[in-house]
Design an enzyme around this catalytic site. Structure first.
Site, PDB file in Angstrom:
ATOM      1  N   ARG A 142      57.201  37.542  37.560  1.00  0.00           N
ATOM      2  CA  ARG A 142      56.472  36.296  37.855  1.00  0.00           C
ATOM      3  C   ARG A 142      56.865  35.294  36.778  1.00  0.00           C
ATOM      4  O   ARG A 142      56.598  35.523  35.593  1.00  0.00           O
ATOM      5  CB  ARG A 142      54.959  36.536  37.855  1.00  0.00           C
ATOM      6  CG  ARG A 142      54.165  35.259  37.783  1.00  0.00           C
ATOM      7  CD  ARG A 142      52.703  35.449  38.072  1.00  0.00           C
ATOM      8  NE  ARG A 142      52.507  35.656  39.492  1.00  0.00           N
ATOM      9  CZ  ARG A 142      51.320  35.645  40.092  1.00  0.00           C
ATOM     10  NH1 ARG A 142      50.229  35.436  39.388  1.00  0.00           N
ATOM     11  NH2 ARG A 142      51.226  35.836  41.383  1.00  0.00           N
ATOM     12  N   HIS A 164      56.730  32.225  46.846  1.00  0.00           N
ATOM     13  CA  HIS A 164      55.891  33.409  46.569  1.00  0.00           C
ATOM     14  C   HIS A 164      56.072  34.369  47.750  1.00  0.00           C
ATOM     15  O   HIS A 164      55.170  34.541  48.578  1.00  0.00           O
ATOM     16  CB  HIS A 164      54.438  32.954  46.415  1.00  0.00           C
ATOM     17  CG  HIS A 164      53.527  33.957  45.777  1.00  0.00           C
ATOM     18  ND1 HIS A 164      53.947  35.207  45.354  1.00  0.00           N
ATOM     19  CD2 HIS A 164      52.189  33.890  45.487  1.00  0.00           C
ATOM     20  CE1 HIS A 164      52.918  35.849  44.834  1.00  0.00           C
ATOM     21  NE2 HIS A 164      51.847  35.083  44.903  1.00  0.00           N
ATOM     22  N   GLN A 202      53.544  37.254  48.585  1.00  0.00           N
ATOM     23  CA  GLN A 202      52.358  36.681  49.225  1.00  0.00           C
ATOM     24  C   GLN A 202      52.650  36.385  50.688  1.00  0.00           C
ATOM     25  O   GLN A 202      51.856  36.715  51.573  1.00  0.00           O
ATOM     26  CB  GLN A 202      51.958  35.387  48.484  1.00  0.00           C
ATOM     27  CG  GLN A 202      50.710  34.733  49.025  1.00  0.00           C
ATOM     28  CD  GLN A 202      49.475  35.568  48.746  1.00  0.00           C
ATOM     29  OE1 GLN A 202      49.206  35.924  47.618  1.00  0.00           O
ATOM     30  NE2 GLN A 202      48.713  35.901  49.770  1.00  0.00           N
ATOM     31  N   ASP A 237      45.642  26.507  49.514  1.00  0.00           N
ATOM     32  CA  ASP A 237      45.923  27.044  48.174  1.00  0.00           C
ATOM     33  C   ASP A 237      45.420  26.005  47.169  1.00  0.00           C
ATOM     34  O   ASP A 237      45.108  24.865  47.537  1.00  0.00           O
ATOM     35  CB  ASP A 237      47.442  27.292  48.029  1.00  0.00           C
ATOM     36  CG  ASP A 237      47.826  27.917  46.690  1.00  0.00           C
ATOM     37  OD1 ASP A 237      46.933  28.447  45.989  1.00  0.00           O
ATOM     38  OD2 ASP A 237      49.021  27.862  46.328  1.00  0.00           O
ATOM     39  N   CYS A 247      45.615  32.321  49.449  1.00  0.00           N
ATOM     40  CA  CYS A 247      46.280  33.369  48.671  1.00  0.00           C
ATOM     41  C   CYS A 247      45.427  33.854  47.510  1.00  0.00           C
ATOM     42  O   CYS A 247      45.643  34.955  47.019  1.00  0.00           O
ATOM     43  CB  CYS A 247      47.622  32.855  48.166  1.00  0.00           C
ATOM     44  SG  CYS A 247      47.465  31.357  47.165  1.00  0.00           S
ATOM     45  N   ARG A 290      48.285  42.495  50.194  1.00  0.00           N
ATOM     46  CA  ARG A 290      49.345  42.367  49.191  1.00  0.00           C
ATOM     47  C   ARG A 290      49.914  43.748  48.857  1.00  0.00           C
ATOM     48  O   ARG A 290      51.119  43.958  48.766  1.00  0.00           O
ATOM     49  CB  ARG A 290      48.797  41.708  47.904  1.00  0.00           C
ATOM     50  CG  ARG A 290      48.497  40.229  48.041  1.00  0.00           C
ATOM     51  CD  ARG A 290      49.760  39.393  48.229  1.00  0.00           C
ATOM     52  NE  ARG A 290      50.711  39.608  47.151  1.00  0.00           N
ATOM     53  CZ  ARG A 290      50.683  38.978  45.972  1.00  0.00           C
ATOM     54  NH1 ARG A 290      49.768  38.075  45.741  1.00  0.00           N
ATOM     55  NH2 ARG A 290      51.594  39.236  45.044  1.00  0.00           N
TER      56      ARG A 290
HETATM   57  N1   CP Z   1      47.765  35.455  45.120  1.00  0.00           N
HETATM   58  C1   CP Z   1      48.217  35.870  43.913  1.00  0.00           C
HETATM   59  O1   CP Z   1      49.438  35.948  43.667  1.00  0.00           O
HETATM   60  O2   CP Z   1      47.251  36.193  43.025  1.00  0.00           O
HETATM   61  P1   CP Z   1      47.439  36.504  41.467  1.00  0.00           P
HETATM   62  O3   CP Z   1      47.884  35.201  40.836  1.00  0.00           O
HETATM   63  O4   CP Z   1      46.113  36.955  40.990  1.00  0.00           O
HETATM   64  O5   CP Z   1      48.510  37.544  41.323  1.00  0.00           O
HETATM   65  N1  NVA Z   2      50.295  27.999  43.975  1.00  0.00           N
HETATM   66  C1  NVA Z   2      49.599  28.903  43.093  1.00  0.00           C
HETATM   67  C2  NVA Z   2      49.551  30.269  43.684  1.00  0.00           C
HETATM   68  C3  NVA Z   2      48.827  31.300  42.860  1.00  0.00           C
HETATM   69  C4  NVA Z   2      48.884  32.666  43.460  1.00  0.00           C
HETATM   70  C5  NVA Z   2      50.292  28.914  41.736  1.00  0.00           C
HETATM   71  O1  NVA Z   2      51.529  28.885  41.683  1.00  0.00           O
HETATM   72  O2  NVA Z   2      49.596  28.923  40.732  1.00  0.00           O
END
Ligand code: CP
Ligand code: NVA
Length: 306
Positions: free
Chosen positions: A102, A129, A132, A225, A265, A293
């Site tokens: 990530r 993502h 997701q 989101d 999400c 997930r």
């Molecule tokens: N939706 C998602 O990716 O959640 P987290 O940021 O908690 O991993």
């Molecule tokens: N768009 C958000 C998604 C989190 C799961 C971010 O990137 O923070």
């Protein structure tokens, strides 16, 4: 499939195959447990940002499949700061069978994939993502059936990483996609062009508007989101003001089909992009979506590591 970096890289058949695999693994797990198809396999979980779902679902997914997951916090490896991303990939992939990362910049995902000797999974970047996205389409298929042609998803809010994966997934599977958001916060032009290309191939429609009611009209799925993603915290107050007309609330949900499902999400900023009444209301599939997930990612892990 060598890596899992973007739903745009998958053919519709590959995406369908992953969804079938996810359903099979979910069924197996619900019936008492998964077979240890990843016994002896390890996955490095490299995080530049916080996480609940991604971290825990990958870690428990590996455990359920008989493998091992190693969490590496943002303070541990310090991608590109303590050493170059390429060197991190070269070294880490000597120890683990796969890397889930990530990151802030998607170029780091691409660089990890280039220099890692094993598969790399994108656990969220500024671009997209895809884990997701796969879980989202698992949830949509469970609620709306396997044939998504003629069905419509409306994304309400920022044209961000999550919206990007939804656009790719929808257009690969032939589902109509509409996005409504504030002017100046549209999806990236290159992303939209890819969506148009996939939509032409699968025969679905995509549309972008600034009118949330227009987007949700006829929608089978409403998705939202956060308005400020991780890394955009300093813009949060301004975005909260600009995006207020795009709140997914009871009045907006009432404009969609009566059996519309509402997705997010998570994490949700309740009272901003979505209200408590919608989060906890009859159309919400938020908790199944979060659980999925883990099931979707098991399919990715089985494909890349088994
Ligand atoms: N939706 C998602 O990716 O959640 P987290 O940021 O908690 O991993
Ligand atoms: N768009 C958000 C998604 C989190 C799961 C971010 O990137 O923070």
């Amino acid at each position: 499939m060598k890596h899992f970096l973007s739903l745009a890289d998958l053919t519709p058949d590959e995406m369908g195959g992953l969804l079938d695999k996810a359903i099979a693994l979910k069924t197996e797990w619900k019936q008492g447990g998964n077979r240890p198809i990843l016994a002896g396999k390890s996955l490095g979980l490299l995080f530049q940002k916080p996480s609940l779902r991604t971290r825990v679902s990958f870690e428990m997914g590996m455990v359920h499949l008989g493998g091992y997951a190693l969490y590496l916090s943002p303070f541990e490896i310090q991608l590109g700061k303590r050493e170059s991303t390429a060197d991190v990939a070269r070294v880490l992939s000597r120890y683990v069978d796969g890397i889930m990362a990530r990151v802030f910049s998607h170029t780091d995902i691409l660089e990890l994939a280039e220099y890692s000797s094993g598969p790399v999974i994108n656990g969220l970047s500024d671009y997209n993502h895809p884990c997701q996205g796969l879980a989202d389409f698992l949830t949509i298929v469970e609620n709306k059936g396997h044939d998504l042609r003629g069905k419509k998803i409306a994304f309400i809010g920022d044209g961000n990483n999550v919206a990007t994966s939804l656009l790719f997934g929808a257009t690969k599977l032939g589902m109509d996609f509409a996005i409504a958001g504030a002017a100046g916060y549209e999806m990236r032009e290159d992303v939209w062009h890819l969506g148009q290309q996939f939509a032409a191939e699968s025969g679905c429609h995509i549309a972008a508007t600034t009118d949330p009611v227009e987007a949700v009209t006829g929608a089978d799925v409403i998705y939202t989101d956060v308005w400020a993603s991780m890394g955009q915290e300093e813009e949060a107050a301004e975005r909260a003001r600009i995006f207020m007309p795009y709140q997914v609330n009871t009045a907006l949900v009432a404009q969609a089909k009566p059996d519309v499902i509402v997705m997010h999400c998570l994490p949700a900023h309740r009272g901003q992009e979505i209200t408590d009444a919608v989060c906890d209301g009859p159309h919400s599939v938020l908790w199944d979506q979060a659980e999925n997930r883990m099931h979707a990612q098991k399919a990715i892990l089985a494909e890349l590591l088994a």
